[in-house]
Design a protein around this motif. Structure first.
Motif, short mmCIF file in Angstrom:
data_model
loop_
_atom_site.label_atom_id
_atom_site.label_comp_id
_atom_site.label_asym_id
_atom_site.label_seq_id
_atom_site.Cartn_x
_atom_site.Cartn_y
_atom_site.Cartn_z
N ARG A 78 -2.93 -11.79 -4.64
CA ARG A 78 -2.27 -10.53 -4.93
C ARG A 78 -2.96 -9.36 -4.24
N GLY A 79 -4.27 -9.38 -4.22
CA GLY A 79 -5.05 -8.30 -3.64
C GLY A 79 -5.19 -7.14 -4.61
N PRO A 80 -6.03 -6.19 -4.27
CA PRO A 80 -6.22 -5.04 -5.16
C PRO A 80 -4.96 -4.18 -5.20
N GLY A 135 -5.93 5.84 -7.43
CA GLY A 135 -7.10 4.99 -7.20
C GLY A 135 -6.78 3.55 -7.48
N GLU A 136 -7.75 2.71 -7.30
CA GLU A 136 -7.56 1.29 -7.48
C GLU A 136 -7.58 0.90 -8.95
N ALA A 144 0.85 -1.18 0.00
CA ALA A 144 0.00 0.00 0.00
C ALA A 144 0.89 1.24 0.00
N LEU A 145 1.02 1.87 -1.14
CA LEU A 145 1.83 3.08 -1.25
C LEU A 145 1.03 4.28 -0.77
N VAL A 146 1.72 5.23 -0.19
CA VAL A 146 1.09 6.46 0.28
C VAL A 146 1.87 7.66 -0.26
N GLU A 189 -8.23 -16.86 -8.08
CA GLU A 189 -7.41 -17.19 -6.91
C GLU A 189 -6.13 -16.36 -6.89
N ALA A 190 -5.50 -16.19 -8.05
CA ALA A 190 -4.28 -15.38 -8.12
C ALA A 190 -4.58 -13.93 -7.75
#
Length: 122
Positions: free
Chosen positions: A95-97, A45-46, A2-4, A90-91
């Protein structure tokens, strides 16, 4: 990851950026090499999930909502399509968003809308 905003980052892969004139003819290409460092200006954003993941979600919802009313052959075909897309889903879950970010590199270049996957925090 998570970059900020304000985080120091570096490119982990070469990034090739191209430009074209109004006629679609290439005008030039810029290559930012792996290892270039910079600062995150802001998180844009995502990044959208890949097409295969969105299709899995659509078919899974169809199966869950209407599978019990489908003819056996249609249900079997739907389940086959879901099975083919399951590895992508599943991958993505592992990895996640990911977010897209705007980075100002130390050499002055600005990369906007970059997938955070090409960056590593320092």
């Amino acid at each position: 990851m998570a970059l900020v905003a304000g985080a120091r980052v570096k490119l982990v892969a070469d990034v090739e950026l191209g430009d074209a004139s109004g006629s679609g003819e290439p005008v030039g290409v810029l290559l930012l090499g792996a290892g270039v460092e910079g600062t995150v200006e802001h998180v844009v954003g995502e990044v959208a999930a890949p097409e295969e993941v969105r299709e899995y979600e659509r078919l899974r919802a169809l199966h869950d909502d209407y599978g019990h009313t489908m003819p056996a052959e249609s249900l079997k075909q739907l389940e086959g399509e879901i099975a083919k897309l399951t590895p992508h889903w599943e991958a993505f879950q592992v990895r996640g968003p990911r977010s897209s970010v705007r980075v100002r590199f130390d050499n002055g270049f600005v990369l906007d809308g970059a997938d955070e996957a090409v960056l590593a925090a320092l």
